[in-house]
Design a protein around this motif. Structure first.
Motif, mmCIF file in Angstrom:
data_model
loop_
_atom_site.group_PDB
_atom_site.id
_atom_site.type_symbol
_atom_site.label_atom_id
_atom_site.label_comp_id
_atom_site.label_asym_id
_atom_site.label_seq_id
_atom_site.Cartn_x
_atom_site.Cartn_y
_atom_site.Cartn_z
ATOM 1 N N SER B 7 0.843 -1.194 0.000
ATOM 2 C CA SER B 7 0.000 0.000 0.000
ATOM 3 C C SER B 7 0.877 1.242 0.000
ATOM 4 N N PRO B 8 0.405 2.345 -0.564
ATOM 5 C CA PRO B 8 -0.801 2.414 -1.386
ATOM 6 C C PRO B 8 -0.568 1.764 -2.753
ATOM 7 N N LEU B 9 -1.615 1.608 -3.511
ATOM 8 C CA LEU B 9 -1.453 1.052 -4.863
ATOM 9 C C LEU B 9 -0.808 2.063 -5.787
ATOM 10 N N SER B 10 -1.119 3.331 -5.578
ATOM 11 C CA SER B 10 -0.474 4.359 -6.385
ATOM 12 C C SER B 10 -0.345 5.639 -5.573
ATOM 13 N N LEU B 11 0.592 6.452 -6.000
ATOM 14 C CA LEU B 11 0.967 7.621 -5.216
ATOM 15 C C LEU B 11 1.534 8.671 -6.163
ATOM 16 N N VAL B 12 1.094 9.910 -6.016
ATOM 17 C CA VAL B 12 1.641 11.003 -6.817
ATOM 18 C C VAL B 12 2.200 12.042 -5.861
ATOM 19 N N ARG B 107 2.617 2.076 -7.510
ATOM 20 C CA ARG B 107 3.047 2.933 -8.632
ATOM 21 C C ARG B 107 3.310 4.326 -8.099
ATOM 22 N N LEU B 108 4.542 4.741 -8.147
ATOM 23 C CA LEU B 108 4.934 6.072 -7.668
ATOM 24 C C LEU B 108 5.166 6.987 -8.859
#
Lengths: 115, 112
Positions: B7-12, B107-108
């Motif tokens: 976690s998280p699955l994606s991050l911006v 996904r970063l």
């Protein structure tokens, strides 16, 4: 959920035999990969494919070939198995819309022993 | 059944931010936990963790394992756009005859 299946969990072959490892994915992914996993060496890429009938060598292609006749299926072939090819083989697939940066989904692995 | 959850699955994030990626696991006969960065054809190895509480560092990246609580974190400080990738966590069982069990990845995306 993405499902990547491999034809065998365990396989025992003799030196010199031709070995086929099959991988099938059910999510219409463009990219498929074959890795081998060895203790202390992590994952190493053998071959990958980004489209039907397209293939490219990875980091350790020697002694292996691949076939991708249908989008969902990617086969790894050991033309003449040798004892140093005893390993865990992992197949993976990814969507392909972002080139090779999409998340790869891994199969359950095939433990190959060459005697 | 062995399981790895990230976690998280994606991050911006913006350049310069610090991020923490999480990985929790349930595995029989735990041997090691590995972090990979996937940005090209194959995941590239970052860290292998086998002992609790010992931080591994490589430049701006660091990671630590908690074998009691069954999780690991991957920290990236002063993020750069080149850190944009999928970060995979995997666990290895002690017997060595089972495949790595991978999480689904985080996904970063680092934006300038």
């Amino acid at each position: 959920d993405v499902k990547v299946t491999q034809s065998s969990r365990y396989l025992v072959k003799r030196t010199g035999e031709k070995v086929f490892l099959e991988c099938v994915q059910d999510m219409d992914h463009e990219n498929m990969f074959w890795y081998r996993q060895d203790p202390g060496l992590g994952l190493r890429l053998i071959y990958f494919s980004y489209d039907v009938k397209m293939k490219e060598k990875g980091d350790i292609p020697e002694g292996y070939s691949v076939s991708r006749e249908k989008k969902e299926r990617f086969s790894l072939i050991l033309e003449s198995a040798s004892t140093n090819q005893t390993s865990m083989y992992l197949c993976a697939s990814s969507l392909g819309t972002s080139g090779f940066t999409d998340t790869q989904y891994f199969g359950p692995g095939t433990r190959l022993t060459v005697l | 059944e062995d399981k790895v959850v990230q976690s998280p699955l994606s991050l911006v994030v913006h350049e310069g931010d610090t991020v923490t990626l999480n990985c929790s696991y349930e595995v029989t006969n735990f041997r090691s936990l590995l972090w990979y960065k996937q940005e090209k054809k194959a995941p590239t190895f970052l860290f292998m963790l086998t002992s609790s509480g010992i931080e591994k560092k490589s430049g701006r990246l660091s990671s630590i394992l908690d074998k009691k609580e069954l999780f690991s974190i991957l920290n990236i400080t002063a993020t750069q756009t080149g850190d944009s990738a999928v970060y995979l966590c995997a666990v290895e069982a002690i017997l060595g005859n089972t495949p790595l069990v991978f999480g689904k990845g985080t996904r970063l995306s680092v934006i300038a």
